[in-house]
Design a protein around this motif. Sequence first.
Motif, PDB file in Angstrom:
ATOM      1  N   ARG A   1       0.033  -1.156  -4.443  1.00  0.00           N
ATOM      2  CA  ARG A   1       0.068  -0.227  -3.307  1.00  0.00           C
ATOM      3  C   ARG A   1       1.218   0.761  -3.420  1.00  0.00           C
ATOM      4  O   ARG A   1       1.088   1.912  -3.042  1.00  0.00           O
ATOM      5  CB  ARG A   1       0.200  -1.005  -1.996  1.00  0.00           C
ATOM      6  CG  ARG A   1      -1.101  -1.460  -1.444  1.00  0.00           C
ATOM      7  CD  ARG A   1      -0.961  -1.876  -0.007  1.00  0.00           C
ATOM      8  NE  ARG A   1       0.056  -2.860   0.230  1.00  0.00           N
ATOM      9  CZ  ARG A   1      -0.134  -4.168   0.268  1.00  0.00           C
ATOM     10  NH1 ARG A   1      -1.332  -4.646   0.086  1.00  0.00           N
ATOM     11  NH2 ARG A   1       0.847  -4.992   0.512  1.00  0.00           N
ATOM     12  N   ALA A   2       2.359   0.308  -3.920  1.00  0.00           N
ATOM     13  CA  ALA A   2       3.529   1.179  -4.008  1.00  0.00           C
ATOM     14  C   ALA A   2       3.275   2.390  -4.909  1.00  0.00           C
ATOM     15  O   ALA A   2       3.889   3.428  -4.739  1.00  0.00           O
ATOM     16  CB  ALA A   2       4.731   0.396  -4.520  1.00  0.00           C
TER      17      ALA A   2
ATOM     18  N   THR B   1       0.598   6.726  -3.843  1.00  0.00           N
ATOM     19  CA  THR B   1       1.253   7.552  -2.840  1.00  0.00           C
ATOM     20  C   THR B   1       0.416   8.739  -2.406  1.00  0.00           C
ATOM     21  O   THR B   1       0.563   9.222  -1.302  1.00  0.00           O
ATOM     22  CB  THR B   1       2.603   8.069  -3.371  1.00  0.00           C
ATOM     23  OG1 THR B   1       2.376   8.737  -4.611  1.00  0.00           O
ATOM     24  CG2 THR B   1       3.573   6.924  -3.572  1.00  0.00           C
TER      25      THR B   1
ATOM     26  N   PHE C   1      -5.101   7.086  -1.433  1.00  0.00           N
ATOM     27  CA  PHE C   1      -5.388   5.711  -1.055  1.00  0.00           C
ATOM     28  C   PHE C   1      -6.889   5.484  -1.130  1.00  0.00           C
ATOM     29  O   PHE C   1      -7.652   6.136  -0.419  1.00  0.00           O
ATOM     30  CB  PHE C   1      -4.886   5.426   0.366  1.00  0.00           C
ATOM     31  CG  PHE C   1      -3.395   5.408   0.458  1.00  0.00           C
ATOM     32  CD1 PHE C   1      -2.684   4.303   0.057  1.00  0.00           C
ATOM     33  CD2 PHE C   1      -2.717   6.507   0.933  1.00  0.00           C
ATOM     34  CE1 PHE C   1      -1.305   4.279   0.130  1.00  0.00           C
ATOM     35  CE2 PHE C   1      -1.337   6.504   1.010  1.00  0.00           C
ATOM     36  CZ  PHE C   1      -0.632   5.379   0.606  1.00  0.00           C
TER      37      PHE C   1
ATOM     38  N   GLU D   1      -4.571   0.116   4.363  1.00  0.00           N
ATOM     39  CA  GLU D   1      -3.879   0.116   3.067  1.00  0.00           C
ATOM     40  C   GLU D   1      -2.729   1.106   3.077  1.00  0.00           C
ATOM     41  O   GLU D   1      -1.642   0.821   2.567  1.00  0.00           O
ATOM     42  CB  GLU D   1      -4.868   0.443   1.949  1.00  0.00           C
ATOM     43  CG  GLU D   1      -4.263   0.249   0.569  1.00  0.00           C
ATOM     44  CD  GLU D   1      -5.310   0.330  -0.522  1.00  0.00           C
ATOM     45  OE1 GLU D   1      -4.936   0.055  -1.666  1.00  0.00           O
ATOM     46  OE2 GLU D   1      -6.458   0.671  -0.249  1.00  0.00           O
ATOM     47  N   ALA D   2      -2.942   2.265   3.668  1.00  0.00           N
ATOM     48  CA  ALA D   2      -1.886   3.272   3.745  1.00  0.00           C
ATOM     49  C   ALA D   2      -0.711   2.759   4.576  1.00  0.00           C
ATOM     50  O   ALA D   2       0.449   2.933   4.217  1.00  0.00           O
ATOM     51  CB  ALA D   2      -2.442   4.560   4.346  1.00  0.00           C
TER      52      ALA D   2
ATOM     53  N   ASN E   1       1.412   0.188   2.819  1.00  0.00           N
ATOM     54  CA  ASN E   1       2.296   0.783   1.831  1.00  0.00           C
ATOM     55  C   ASN E   1       3.703   0.952   2.398  1.00  0.00           C
ATOM     56  O   ASN E   1       4.696   0.740   1.705  1.00  0.00           O
ATOM     57  CB  ASN E   1       1.754   2.136   1.369  1.00  0.00           C
ATOM     58  CG  ASN E   1       2.640   2.775   0.340  1.00  0.00           C
ATOM     59  OD1 ASN E   1       2.941   2.180  -0.695  1.00  0.00           O
ATOM     60  ND2 ASN E   1       3.096   3.980   0.615  1.00  0.00           N
TER      61      ASN E   1
ATOM     62  N   ASP F   1       5.179  -2.656   2.946  1.00  0.00           N
ATOM     63  CA  ASP F   1       5.159  -3.505   1.768  1.00  0.00           C
ATOM     64  C   ASP F   1       6.578  -3.835   1.332  1.00  0.00           C
ATOM     65  O   ASP F   1       7.407  -2.961   1.146  1.00  0.00           O
ATOM     66  CB  ASP F   1       4.415  -2.784   0.633  1.00  0.00           C
ATOM     67  CG  ASP F   1       3.947  -3.729  -0.438  1.00  0.00           C
ATOM     68  OD1 ASP F   1       3.937  -4.941  -0.185  1.00  0.00           O
ATOM     69  OD2 ASP F   1       3.579  -3.249  -1.519  1.00  0.00           O
TER      70      ASP F   1
END
Length: 134
Positions: free
Chosen positions: A5-6, A9, A12, A18-19, A22, A25
């Motif tokens: 995920r990182a 950017t 997505f 999920e955004a 991030n 996280d």
Amino acid sequence: MSLPRAKLTRNFPGCPVEATLNFLDGKWKGVILFHLMGGTLRFNELRRKLPSVTQRMLTKQLRELEESGLVSRTVFPVVPPRVDYALTPLGITLKPVINALAAWGEENVFCLPQGRHLRDVSAASGAPVAAIEA
């Protein structure tokens, strides 16, 4: 193989969940936000609340939260240096999310000497059965 995920950017592939994840996280970010919900804390106050985190990791996580606009950092020009951390207005909007995570954990996660376990909802007793990897 998917990217972490990182690394995602700009694009997505999933959804707003999920955004959002991030920005949250990191092992300590949620806990830091939880403690800052009680108000402004100095760096060492945060360290005392998180005895398992190293100074380097706490600094890294705080910087990332600051970069994303969730936490503000105020440096006071005194000796010894004083640095305060607080939730920004954007960070305050995460309070319901953090409170929901805390409530879910209170109800479903058991911290036992053998480790953390999830409640078994299929059993009548609601006893813990599934171990959580730390």
